[in-house]
Design an enzyme around this catalytic site. Structure first.
Site, mmCIF file in Angstrom:
data_model
loop_
_atom_site.group_PDB
_atom_site.id
_atom_site.type_symbol
_atom_site.label_atom_id
_atom_site.label_comp_id
_atom_site.label_asym_id
_atom_site.label_seq_id
_atom_site.Cartn_x
_atom_site.Cartn_y
_atom_site.Cartn_z
ATOM 1 N N GLU A 22 0.898 -1.267 -0.077
ATOM 2 C CA GLU A 22 0.178 -0.046 0.204
ATOM 3 C C GLU A 22 0.938 1.424 0.105
ATOM 4 O O GLU A 22 0.592 2.296 -0.564
ATOM 5 C CB GLU A 22 -0.942 -0.035 1.082
ATOM 6 C CG GLU A 22 -1.842 1.037 1.103
ATOM 7 C CD GLU A 22 -2.717 1.591 0.003
ATOM 8 O OE1 GLU A 22 -2.790 2.615 -0.374
ATOM 9 O OE2 GLU A 22 -2.995 0.612 -0.622
ATOM 10 N N PRO B 116 -16.142 35.027 20.098
ATOM 11 C CA PRO B 116 -16.483 35.606 21.598
ATOM 12 C C PRO B 116 -15.178 35.658 22.489
ATOM 13 O O PRO B 116 -15.398 36.205 23.484
ATOM 14 C CB PRO B 116 -17.432 34.326 22.040
ATOM 15 C CG PRO B 116 -17.205 33.347 21.238
ATOM 16 C CD PRO B 116 -16.801 33.782 19.925
ATOM 17 N N ASP C 62 -10.955 45.818 18.495
ATOM 18 C CA ASP C 62 -11.533 46.116 19.412
ATOM 19 C C ASP C 62 -11.105 45.656 20.695
ATOM 20 O O ASP C 62 -10.462 44.670 20.698
ATOM 21 C CB ASP C 62 -13.210 45.597 19.265
ATOM 22 C CG ASP C 62 -13.733 46.189 18.208
ATOM 23 O OD1 ASP C 62 -13.574 47.525 17.550
ATOM 24 O OD2 ASP C 62 -14.870 45.747 17.727
ATOM 25 N N LYS D 46 -13.688 50.146 22.658
ATOM 26 C CA LYS D 46 -14.320 50.989 23.581
ATOM 27 C C LYS D 46 -14.610 50.018 24.679
ATOM 28 O O LYS D 46 -14.862 48.872 24.679
ATOM 29 C CB LYS D 46 -15.757 51.351 22.719
ATOM 30 C CG LYS D 46 -15.609 52.261 21.316
ATOM 31 C CD LYS D 46 -16.729 52.088 20.610
ATOM 32 C CE LYS D 46 -16.396 53.052 19.419
ATOM 33 N NZ LYS D 46 -15.788 52.203 18.405
ATOM 34 N N GLY E 265 -14.993 41.733 17.774
ATOM 35 C CA GLY E 265 -15.427 40.560 18.643
ATOM 36 C C GLY E 265 -16.874 40.165 18.267
ATOM 37 O O GLY E 265 -17.718 41.317 17.830
ATOM 38 N N GLY E 266 -17.255 39.009 18.248
ATOM 39 C CA GLY E 266 -18.408 38.459 17.845
ATOM 40 C C GLY E 266 -18.566 38.700 16.457
ATOM 41 O O GLY E 266 -17.775 38.223 15.705
ATOM 42 N N ILE F 94 -23.473 42.100 13.993
ATOM 43 C CA ILE F 94 -24.460 42.233 15.290
ATOM 44 C C ILE F 94 -23.953 42.977 16.330
ATOM 45 O O ILE F 94 -23.018 42.705 17.040
ATOM 46 C CB ILE F 94 -24.735 40.898 15.829
ATOM 47 C CG1 ILE F 94 -25.364 39.932 14.607
ATOM 48 C CG2 ILE F 94 -25.567 40.730 17.091
ATOM 49 C CD1 ILE F 94 -25.601 38.521 14.867
ATOM 50 N N THR G 182 -21.449 35.121 17.335
ATOM 51 C CA THR G 182 -21.961 36.249 18.080
ATOM 52 C C THR G 182 -22.088 35.794 19.520
ATOM 53 O O THR G 182 -22.336 34.739 19.596
ATOM 54 C CB THR G 182 -23.165 36.882 17.500
ATOM 55 O OG1 THR G 182 -23.533 38.233 18.137
ATOM 56 C CG2 THR G 182 -24.470 36.179 17.404
ATOM 57 N N MET H 96 -24.689 44.186 26.044
ATOM 58 C CA MET H 96 -24.471 45.545 26.763
ATOM 59 C C MET H 96 -25.302 45.921 27.629
ATOM 60 O O MET H 96 -25.485 46.941 27.819
ATOM 61 C CB MET H 96 -23.982 46.625 25.644
ATOM 62 C CG MET H 96 -22.941 46.032 24.818
ATOM 63 S SD MET H 96 -22.846 47.200 22.965
ATOM 64 C CE MET H 96 -24.541 46.871 22.190
#
Length: 443
Positions: free
Chosen positions: A22, A204, A227, A249, A280-281, A285, A310, A362
């Site tokens: 093989e 996440p 971010d 932020k 992020g996420g 969204i 998300t 948030m």
């Protein structure tokens, strides 16, 4: 480096295969795919080497293998005896085929299984359409040399189109459009690369929840605009020499206004750099991705959006909470805890309707007002709820209880991490998963 890597043209050339089994059959398949003419034998004799470009062997008697190896090395013919580095003058690598792009991975014969494992990891981050990009460049090679005879100008042009719209179209299999876009760029004889911005969802926080496309683009980026919620583990996967610009932020702290971020993306793209806007996420969204693509489109900058996992999906999955359930929730509503003006602006009457799961992003600072408004609109204070901090990361924490209990306890429980509220009957349908670090609000 124990072995010098090179690629051998075997089109129409003879290759000797000695033995069987093989392992040798696998090499035969690879060699045939490369266009070689295969010459097979069960026993070795020197005349078998006449006119061959290389030889491979496996499954033959020891004396035959040694005779082949000695004869090949005496004649300068490359030889490989499977799993016998001492008898071989070359090693067959683990191969990633994106024709005409080929990636070869070797371990100098010391650990072939490791080479295959590395191949699996590398192959996962290489686009299936990579070969189509190379084929596009090959089709225009002659015209490109004529239009841009200067090597430096040609290189700058290729850096632009191979990271820009023509390459993107080729990668997606839209050949005619890719050729038209390449030809249009060549007709303009552009000597400065055209900018392209990728808005990429970083998920996440857990690095292994990145999409493969996100990982590939991070490895190609010249600059990453990220971010605060993008974890250090995710940033560590980016290209080492890429510039990193933090525009993050936090609650009540916006050191870089959104308008400045928009202008920065345009400025970086116009400088010809490969830009990844890492969020992020998911970018679309509550990530202000819509505002950023509007600014890019207005400035005439090409962009691509790469979705990410998300927070609501990651939080629910890690906590073992179903967002939908046939007997409890047939819809999911994503809600922003604050509007652009920094105030709570939601349709409480719509959110108070039963049969849904509500995910409030948030929501740490507005939870008391959100509770009061929703209950006033008819929501049941005993509805199951989960308040989740640092969701989807190894540091995820849960506060579980009724809506009233969670709203009352969350203010003193939550830390400085991002937090999300899940509310609805589905939240009571599954216990927290082991290791989720759940806290139950006191009754």
């Amino acid at each position: 480096m124990r072995h010098f890597p090179l690629f051998l043209d075997l089109q129409g050339r003879d290759v000797l295969l000695l033995g069987g089994g093989e392992a040798l059959a696998a090499k035969a398949r690879l060699l045939a795919a490369a266009g070689a003419r295969l010459r097979q034998a069960s026993r070795f004799s020197p005349e078998l080497l006449e006119g061959v470009a290389l030889a491979c062997a496996a499954g033959a008697p020891e004396a035959e293998l040694r005779a082949l190896s000695a004869a090949c090395q005496a004649r300068g013919i490359p030889v490989n005896v499977v799993d016998r580095p001492a008898l071989s003058s070359f090693i067959t690598p683990a191969i990633i085929d994106r024709d005409p792009v080929t990636v070869a991975i070797g371990t100098a014969g010391t650990a072939p299984l490791l080479a295959r494992l590395v191949r699996q990891r590398v192959e996962a981050v290489l686009s299936p359409g990579l070969g189509r990009i190379a084929a596009l460049a090959e089709r225009f090679r002659g015209r490109l040399r004529e239009a841009l005879p200067d090597v430096a100008a040609r290189r700058r042009f290729l850096e632009g189109v191979l990271a820009g719209r023509p390459a993107q179209l080729a990668e997606e299999g839209r050949q005619a459009e890719a050729e038209a876009a390449f030809a249009a760029a060549l007709a303009r004889a552009e000597t400065a690369p055209t900018g392209l911005v990728h808005l990429v969802g970083a998920g996440p926080g857990a690095a292994d929840l990145l999409t493969l496309r996100a990982l590939r683009l991070m490895g190609e980026a010249d600059v990453i605009v990220h971010d605060r919620l993008v974890s250090a583990a995710v940033l560590d996967l980016a290209r080492r020499d890429a510039e990193r610009i933090d525009v993050g932020k936090a609650r009540g702290r916006h050191p870089v206004p959104q308008e400045r971020i928009n202008a920065l993306l345009v400025e970086l793209a116009r400088s010809g750099r490969k830009v990844v806007r890492l969020k992020g996420g998911d970018p679309f969204i509550f990530g202000r991705g819509g505002e950023e693509i509007e600014a890019l489109a207005e400035a005439g900058i090409a962009f691509e959006v790469v979705p990410g996992i998300t927070a609501a999906l990651a939080c629910a999955a890690q906590a073992g909470i179903p967002l939908t359930h046939r007997e409890a929730a047939r819809s999911v509503t994503f809600v922003a805890g604050q509007s652009r003006e920094g105030r709570l602006a939601v349709d409480f009457a719509a959110l108070a309707r039963p049969g849904q799961t509500i995910a409030v992003y948030m929501g740490a600072t507005i939870l008391p007002q959100f509770f009061a408004g929703l209950v006033a609109a008819g929501a049941d204070p005993s509805t199951p709820a989960a308040f989740i901090e640092r969701g989807g990361s190894p540091d995820q924490r849960l506060l579980l209880g009724s809506f009233a209990e969670v709203a009352h306890e969350a203010g003193g429980w939550v830390g400085d991490g991002p937090a999300l509220l899940l509310l609805g009957e589905a939240c009571g349908r599954s216990p927290a998963l082991p290791g989720a670090r759940a806290t139950v609000a006191p009754r």
